[in-house]
Design a protein around this motif. Structure first.
Motif, PDB file in Angstrom:
ATOM      1  N   ALA A  17       0.822  -1.211   0.000  1.00 36.60           N
ATOM      2  CA  ALA A  17       0.000   0.000   0.000  1.00 36.60           C
ATOM      3  C   ALA A  17       0.852   1.256   0.000  1.00 36.60           C
ATOM      4  O   ALA A  17       0.497   2.253  -0.643  1.00 36.60           O
ATOM      5  CB  ALA A  17      -0.925  -0.003   1.216  1.00 36.60           C
ATOM      6  N   GLN A  18       1.965   1.232   0.697  1.00 33.41           N
ATOM      7  CA  GLN A  18       2.833   2.404   0.763  1.00 33.41           C
ATOM      8  C   GLN A  18       3.304   2.817  -0.632  1.00 33.41           C
ATOM      9  O   GLN A  18       3.353   4.000  -0.959  1.00 33.41           O
ATOM     10  CB  GLN A  18       4.028   2.135   1.671  1.00 33.41           C
ATOM     11  N   TYR A  19       3.636   1.833  -1.460  1.00 35.72           N
ATOM     12  CA  TYR A  19       4.088   2.136  -2.823  1.00 35.72           C
ATOM     13  C   TYR A  19       2.948   2.728  -3.660  1.00 35.72           C
ATOM     14  O   TYR A  19       3.129   3.735  -4.354  1.00 35.72           O
ATOM     15  CB  TYR A  19       4.639   0.874  -3.493  1.00 35.72           C
ATOM     16  N   TYR A  20       1.780   2.091  -3.597  1.00 33.97           N
ATOM     17  CA  TYR A  20       0.633   2.616  -4.343  1.00 33.97           C
ATOM     18  C   TYR A  20       0.309   4.042  -3.920  1.00 33.97           C
ATOM     19  O   TYR A  20      -0.017   4.895  -4.756  1.00 33.97           O
ATOM     20  CB  TYR A  20      -0.589   1.742  -4.097  1.00 33.97           C
ATOM     21  N   TYR A  21       0.410   4.296  -2.628  1.00 34.30           N
ATOM     22  CA  TYR A  21       0.018   5.596  -2.082  1.00 34.30           C
ATOM     23  C   TYR A  21       1.073   6.669  -2.344  1.00 34.30           C
ATOM     24  O   TYR A  21       0.761   7.749  -2.862  1.00 34.30           O
ATOM     25  CB  TYR A  21      -0.217   5.458  -0.578  1.00 34.30           C
ATOM     26  N   GLU A  22       2.312   6.356  -2.001  1.00 30.34           N
ATOM     27  CA  GLU A  22       3.377   7.356  -2.072  1.00 30.34           C
ATOM     28  C   GLU A  22       3.895   7.569  -3.496  1.00 30.34           C
ATOM     29  O   GLU A  22       4.234   8.689  -3.877  1.00 30.34           O
ATOM     30  CB  GLU A  22       4.544   6.948  -1.167  1.00 30.34           C
ATOM     31  N   TYR A  67       5.248 -13.026 -13.920  1.00 28.75           N
ATOM     32  CA  TYR A  67       6.660 -12.816 -13.584  1.00 28.75           C
ATOM     33  C   TYR A  67       7.016 -13.715 -12.406  1.00 28.75           C
ATOM     34  O   TYR A  67       6.374 -13.656 -11.351  1.00 28.75           O
ATOM     35  CB  TYR A  67       6.932 -11.343 -13.264  1.00 28.75           C
ATOM     36  N   LEU A  68       8.006 -14.558 -12.627  1.00 23.52           N
ATOM     37  CA  LEU A  68       8.488 -15.488 -11.610  1.00 23.52           C
ATOM     38  C   LEU A  68       9.855 -15.022 -11.145  1.00 23.52           C
ATOM     39  O   LEU A  68      10.709 -14.646 -11.973  1.00 23.52           O
ATOM     40  CB  LEU A  68       8.567 -16.908 -12.177  1.00 23.52           C
ATOM     41  N   TYR A  69      10.088 -15.071  -9.839  1.00 24.43           N
ATOM     42  CA  TYR A  69      11.310 -14.514  -9.272  1.00 24.43           C
ATOM     43  C   TYR A  69      12.142 -15.584  -8.567  1.00 24.43           C
ATOM     44  O   TYR A  69      11.639 -16.333  -7.727  1.00 24.43           O
ATOM     45  CB  TYR A  69      10.961 -13.393  -8.280  1.00 24.43           C
ATOM     46  N   ASP A  70      13.413 -15.631  -8.937  1.00 25.98           N
ATOM     47  CA  ASP A  70      14.349 -16.557  -8.297  1.00 25.98           C
ATOM     48  C   ASP A  70      14.597 -16.143  -6.850  1.00 25.98           C
ATOM     49  O   ASP A  70      14.461 -14.965  -6.492  1.00 25.98           O
ATOM     50  CB  ASP A  70      15.682 -16.581  -9.047  1.00 25.98           C
ATOM     51  N   HIS A  96      12.806  -8.636  -4.492  1.00 22.85           N
ATOM     52  CA  HIS A  96      13.019  -8.033  -5.819  1.00 22.85           C
ATOM     53  C   HIS A  96      12.158  -6.781  -5.963  1.00 22.85           C
ATOM     54  O   HIS A  96      11.400  -6.627  -6.930  1.00 22.85           O
ATOM     55  CB  HIS A  96      12.676  -9.041  -6.913  1.00 22.85           C
ATOM     56  N   LYS A  97      12.278  -5.898  -5.002  1.00 25.17           N
ATOM     57  CA  LYS A  97      11.370  -4.753  -4.887  1.00 25.17           C
ATOM     58  C   LYS A  97      11.337  -3.883  -6.140  1.00 25.17           C
ATOM     59  O   LYS A  97      10.260  -3.565  -6.663  1.00 25.17           O
ATOM     60  CB  LYS A  97      11.765  -3.916  -3.673  1.00 25.17           C
ATOM     61  N   THR A 153       8.551  -2.049 -10.942  1.00 23.23           N
ATOM     62  CA  THR A 153       8.590  -1.681 -12.358  1.00 23.23           C
ATOM     63  C   THR A 153       7.563  -2.452 -13.165  1.00 23.23           C
ATOM     64  O   THR A 153       6.817  -1.873 -13.975  1.00 23.23           O
ATOM     65  CB  THR A 153       9.996  -1.929 -12.936  1.00 23.23           C
ATOM     66  N   LYS A 154       7.510  -3.763 -12.944  1.00 17.36           N
ATOM     67  CA  LYS A 154       6.539  -4.590 -13.669  1.00 17.36           C
ATOM     68  C   LYS A 154       5.114  -4.204 -13.297  1.00 17.36           C
ATOM     69  O   LYS A 154       4.234  -4.137 -14.164  1.00 17.36           O
ATOM     70  CB  LYS A 154       6.778  -6.068 -13.360  1.00 17.36           C
ATOM     71  N   LEU A 155       4.892  -3.939 -12.024  1.00 13.74           N
ATOM     72  CA  LEU A 155       3.570  -3.535 -11.557  1.00 13.74           C
ATOM     73  C   LEU A 155       3.143  -2.218 -12.193  1.00 13.74           C
ATOM     74  O   LEU A 155       2.038  -2.098 -12.739  1.00 13.74           O
ATOM     75  CB  LEU A 155       3.571  -3.418 -10.037  1.00 13.74           C
ATOM     76  N   SER A 156       4.020  -1.228 -12.135  1.00 12.25           N
ATOM     77  CA  SER A 156       3.701   0.088 -12.671  1.00 12.25           C
ATOM     78  C   SER A 156       3.461   0.035 -14.183  1.00 12.25           C
ATOM     79  O   SER A 156       2.512   0.635 -14.702  1.00 12.25           O
ATOM     80  CB  SER A 156       4.832   1.064 -12.356  1.00 12.25           C
TER      81      SER A 156
END
Length: 318
Positions: free
Chosen positions: A116-121, A287-290, A301-302, A307-310
């Motif tokens: 939520a912090q990322y979506y908000y900020e 997207y699969l993350y090692d 993998h923040k 980036t993929k989300l945005s």
């Protein structure tokens, strides 16, 4: 005479086996679905959090961020007369963009503050978090694993539209059980305001999930215990493991879906995400993350995740 005696013995054995099976079904219902403390997950290697992820979960500062926000408290009366608790936070600048979050098994609304912090900020969204039925401050004496919760999401979505307006653009973002919930909601008749679904560490259906975990945790076959447990759930919680299927729902989905999953997830294997992705009727990305276990992709993998989300959201939300 001998045949009659043998038949009686056989019937008695069958009756005993059925009683054992029924006992086991009730036992596993109480173990996994009934609302109560769940000690069976303690010490589970499949849920062991990596040091890198644990550092983010405990020291990332996002919990302080959540605690410092002035959320409006909402309540919802469900179709089966439960009262659920939700928390709404309007964006700093007026916007029609809103994200609705669904948390994981045994969690609560504020656990999704990390996202939520990322979506908000950074993205400027209104935020809505809610305690799923049987969790947090919401009522309910069982865990729905997404099936009844999908209908709660539809009701919460209507509440968000009432708040934001008919021009609202809404994202449904879920983690683990929350991901299962949002995927199950994707196959319903969603209002046009729902523009995208984000599913992190989701599962195909409840039967597959429990079948995998029974074998991994207890070295037990699914049959006959799991069908019986499903029958018990149908009686006590009004849903079966077979109908609670994210896979069946995404086959009907019309909303775009973004899948995230960790390749090292041994609690909900990433193969389930691949299967969901391949069967999704609508536009989808995966997207699969090692080096990421269950629910760890964002923590480890923040930047890649963000980036993929945005990039995904900007395709469908103005």
């Amino acid at each position: 005479m001998k045949f009659g005696k043998g038949l009686k013995i056989m019937i008695a054995l069958i009756a005993i086996l059925l009683l054992i099976d029924l006992f086991a079904g009730n036992y596993f219902y109480n173990l996994a679905i009934k609302r109560e403390q769940k000690t069976f997950l303690q010490g589970n290697d499949d849920l062991e959090v990596s040091a890198a992820a644990m550092d983010v979960f405990t020291k990332g500062g996002w919990r302080d961020w959540v605690a410092s926000q002035d959320f409006d408290e909402w309540q919802l009366q469900t179709f089966d007369d439960l009262t659920l608790q939700g928390y709404y936070l309007p964006a700093k600048k007026d916007t029609n963009k809103t994200v609705i979050f669904g948390h994981g098994y045994l969690g609560e609304a504020t656990d999704m503050g990390l996202y939520a912090q990322y979506y908000y900020e950074e993205l400027g969204y209104n935020i809505f978090l809610f305690d799923m039925r049987g969790h947090g401050k919401s009522e309910g004496d069982y865990f729905g694993f997404g099936w009844h919760d999908r209908l709660d999401v539809l009701d919460w979505t209507d509440r968000v539209i009432d708040q934001v307006g008919d021009n609202a653009e809404i994202v449904l973002h879920g983690l683990s059980m929350g991901a299962g919930t949002m995927l199950m909601a994707s196959g319903e008749d969603l209002p046009p305001q729902v523009q995208a679904v984000v599913a992190d560490s989701g599962y195909t259906n409840v039967y597959d999930l429990f079948q995998y975990q029974m074998n991994r945790m207890y070295n037990l076959p699914a049959f006959p215990i799991l069908p019986t447990t499903s029958m018990v759930a149908n009686i006590r919680a009004d849903y079966s493991f077979f109908e609670a299927s994210a896979l069946d729902q995404v086959k009907k989905a019309e909303v775009p879906i973004l899948y995230f999953h960790g390749r090292d997830d041994t609690f909900v294997p990433f193969k389930m995400a691949n299967k969901l992705y391949k069967q999704t009727n609508s536009y989808a990305e995966i997207y699969l993350y090692d080096d990421a276990g269950h629910g760890e992709a964002y923590a480890i993998h923040k930047e890649k995740y963000q980036t993929k989300l945005s990039d995904f959201l900007t395709k469908f939300i103005e």
